[in-house]
Design a protein around this motif. Structure first.
Motif, PDB file in Angstrom:
ATOM      1  N   TYR A  33      32.530  96.749  55.359  1.00 60.28           N
ATOM      2  CA  TYR A  33      32.932  98.171  55.336  1.00 60.28           C
ATOM      3  C   TYR A  33      31.824  99.119  54.860  1.00 60.28           C
ATOM      4  CZ  TYR A  33      37.766  95.784  54.762  1.00 60.28           C
ATOM      5  OH  TYR A  33      38.651  94.794  54.760  1.00 60.28           O
ATOM      6  N   TYR A  35      31.744 102.837  53.148  1.00 61.82           N
ATOM      7  CA  TYR A  35      32.351 104.147  52.563  1.00 61.82           C
ATOM      8  C   TYR A  35      31.536 105.174  52.088  1.00 61.82           C
ATOM      9  CZ  TYR A  35      36.484 101.039  52.174  1.00 61.82           C
ATOM     10  OH  TYR A  35      37.800 100.377  52.481  1.00 61.82           O
ATOM     11  N   GLN A  37      30.802 108.321  49.241  1.00 60.23           N
ATOM     12  CA  GLN A  37      31.514 108.728  48.023  1.00 60.23           C
ATOM     13  C   GLN A  37      30.656 109.948  47.474  1.00 60.23           C
ATOM     14  OE1 GLN A  37      31.689 106.145  44.425  1.00 60.23           O
ATOM     15  NE2 GLN A  37      33.547 107.243  43.689  1.00 60.23           N
ATOM     16  N   GLN A  41      34.059 112.183  43.534  1.00 60.49           N
ATOM     17  CA  GLN A  41      35.263 111.995  44.480  1.00 60.49           C
ATOM     18  C   GLN A  41      35.635 110.560  44.885  1.00 60.49           C
ATOM     19  OE1 GLN A  41      36.753 115.010  45.477  1.00 60.49           O
ATOM     20  NE2 GLN A  41      35.418 115.712  43.755  1.00 60.49           N
ATOM     21  N   GLY A  42      36.771 110.680  45.700  1.00 66.55           N
ATOM     22  CA  GLY A  42      37.227 109.147  45.891  1.00 66.55           C
ATOM     23  C   GLY A  42      36.253 108.526  46.861  1.00 66.55           C
ATOM     24  N   LEU A  43      36.643 107.540  47.532  1.00 68.22           N
ATOM     25  CA  LEU A  43      35.913 106.751  48.572  1.00 68.22           C
ATOM     26  C   LEU A  43      36.403 107.031  49.820  1.00 68.22           C
ATOM     27  CD1 LEU A  43      35.321 104.959  45.938  1.00 68.22           C
ATOM     28  CD2 LEU A  43      34.886 103.167  47.638  1.00 68.22           C
ATOM     29  N   PHE A  45      36.514 106.394  53.733  1.00 72.20           N
ATOM     30  CA  PHE A  45      36.105 105.252  54.464  1.00 72.20           C
ATOM     31  C   PHE A  45      35.584 105.832  55.816  1.00 72.20           C
ATOM     32  CE2 PHE A  45      37.041 101.448  57.267  1.00 72.20           C
ATOM     33  CZ  PHE A  45      37.239 102.255  58.541  1.00 72.20           C
ATOM     34  N   TYR A  48      34.628 100.057  59.655  1.00 71.00           N
ATOM     35  CA  TYR A  48      35.054  98.492  59.234  1.00 71.00           C
ATOM     36  C   TYR A  48      34.777  97.723  60.248  1.00 71.00           C
ATOM     37  CZ  TYR A  48      38.974  94.831  58.772  1.00 71.00           C
ATOM     38  OH  TYR A  48      39.440  93.957  58.583  1.00 71.00           O
ATOM     39  N   SER A  58      37.354 104.859  62.962  1.00 72.94           N
ATOM     40  CA  SER A  58      37.998 106.034  62.588  1.00 72.94           C
ATOM     41  C   SER A  58      37.702 106.981  61.470  1.00 72.94           C
ATOM     42  CB  SER A  58      39.615 105.483  62.730  1.00 72.94           C
ATOM     43  OG  SER A  58      39.666 104.861  61.594  1.00 72.94           O
ATOM     44  N   LEU A  91      28.555 103.433  50.340  1.00 74.40           N
ATOM     45  CA  LEU A  91      28.892 101.922  49.731  1.00 74.40           C
ATOM     46  C   LEU A  91      29.402 101.091  50.539  1.00 74.40           C
ATOM     47  CD1 LEU A  91      31.417 103.328  46.679  1.00 74.40           C
ATOM     48  CD2 LEU A  91      28.878 101.970  46.384  1.00 74.40           C
ATOM     49  N   LEU A 106      37.504  93.315  48.270  1.00 75.70           N
ATOM     50  CA  LEU A 106      36.193  93.757  48.523  1.00 75.70           C
ATOM     51  C   LEU A 106      35.113  93.696  47.523  1.00 75.70           C
ATOM     52  CD1 LEU A 106      37.951  95.259  50.728  1.00 75.70           C
ATOM     53  CD2 LEU A 106      36.437  97.216  50.785  1.00 75.70           C
ATOM     54  N   PHE A 108      31.387  94.882  46.476  1.00 77.31           N
ATOM     55  CA  PHE A 108      30.898  96.175  46.679  1.00 77.31           C
ATOM     56  C   PHE A 108      29.573  95.912  46.408  1.00 77.31           C
ATOM     57  CE2 PHE A 108      33.749  99.657  47.992  1.00 77.31           C
ATOM     58  CZ  PHE A 108      34.810  99.071  47.673  1.00 77.31           C
TER      59      PHE A 108
ATOM     60  N   TYR B  37      41.018  99.380  41.733  1.00 78.31           N
ATOM     61  CA  TYR B  37      39.594  99.080  41.464  1.00 78.31           C
ATOM     62  C   TYR B  37      38.970 100.112  40.185  1.00 78.31           C
ATOM     63  CZ  TYR B  37      38.391  96.100  45.479  1.00 78.31           C
ATOM     64  OH  TYR B  37      38.516  95.185  46.293  1.00 78.31           O
ATOM     65  N   PHE B  91      40.670 103.661  40.911  1.00 75.01           N
ATOM     66  CA  PHE B  91      41.138 103.717  42.267  1.00 75.01           C
ATOM     67  C   PHE B  91      42.314 102.914  42.752  1.00 75.01           C
ATOM     68  CE2 PHE B  91      37.924 106.975  43.491  1.00 75.01           C
ATOM     69  CZ  PHE B  91      36.807 106.627  42.727  1.00 75.01           C
TER      70      PHE B  91
END
Lengths: 117, 117
Positions: A33, A35, A37, A41-43, A45, A48, A58, A91, A106, A108, B37, B91
């Motif tokens: 994957y 990602y 960030q 903030q959040g991850l 996507f 994949y 997508s 990431l 996952l 990382f 996470y 998260f």
């Protein structure tokens, strides 16, 4: 090494230049994957890869972003004509996920911090 | 489409007390997995706990437990006996298992937890 390896750890580039970010997943992991960030903030996507299946693209924000995974192992995320809003930590994660084991967590990497001036 | 929502941007908890971090989700997939996470200030992503949608019991891992309420589509993380080292960003994430789902893992926006001495 035993973990997910990403390079470079830091990249500073000028607006308009192309960059390549590399991810070396854990050996034997079929899922990979990417990602993004942004600070605090959040991850988000991006893309994949799962085995030999067509990748799920997508999440790629524009056609300036692309990724490939060669031989089911190493992956490269390419950003063409970088913009300042591309600045973020990218990431990579891998997972021993298979269709028989959807609970695979996952693992990382430490991320590649991209700064576009 | 899948969606993860974490409505608490920031939380404070006193050391040794318990804290609940909220997570709600939306999916049309018949089965799915939910993950939590932890991301300390160092930036690494640490897997905490997993809950499958058909699991009969709420998941627990040491001081972490997942309060899974399927009808409400919530998967809150409970941390008992908070420690200073629990200060981090947390998260919630989900992976759907439906035929239309590729198996990608999507993340919420995160909750920053600060543990006070």
């Amino acid at each position: 090494g035993a973990g997910v390896s990403q390079s470079p750890s830091n990249k500073v580039t000028e607006k308009g230049k192309d960059v390549e970010l590399r991810c070396d997943p854990i050996s034997g992991h079929t899922a990979l994957y990417w990602y993004r960030q942004s600070l605090g903030q959040g991850l988000e996507f991006l893309i994949y890869f799962q085995g030999n299946s067509a990748p799920d693209k997508s999440g790629l924000p524009s056609d300036r972003f692309s990724a490939e995974r060669t031989g089911g192992s190493v992956s490269t995320l390419t950003i063409q004509r970088t913009q300042q809003e591309d600045s973020a930590v990218y990431l990579c994660a891998s997972s021993p996920l298979s269709t028989a084991s959807w609970a695979g967590e996952l693992f990382f990497g430490e991320g590649s911090r991209l700064t576009v001036l | 489409a899948q969606k993860i929502t974490q409505t608490q941007p920031g939380m404070f908890v006193q050391e040794k007390e318990a804290v609940t971090l909220d997570c709600t989700y939306d999916t049309s997939d018949p089965s799915y997995g939910l993950f939590w996470y932890k991301q300390p200030s160092s930036g690494e992503m640490i897997f905490l706990i997993y809950q499958g949608s058909y699991d009969q019991q709420n998941a627990t891992e040491g001081r972490y437990s997942l309060n899974f309420q399927k009808a409400r589509k919530s998967a809150n993380l409970v941390i008992s006996a908070s420690q200073l080292g629990d200060s981090a960003m947390y998260f919630c994430a989900m992976r759907g298992h439906g035929s239309s789902n590729t198996g990608k893992l999507i993340f919420g926006q995160g909750t920053t937890l600060q543990v006070k001495p």
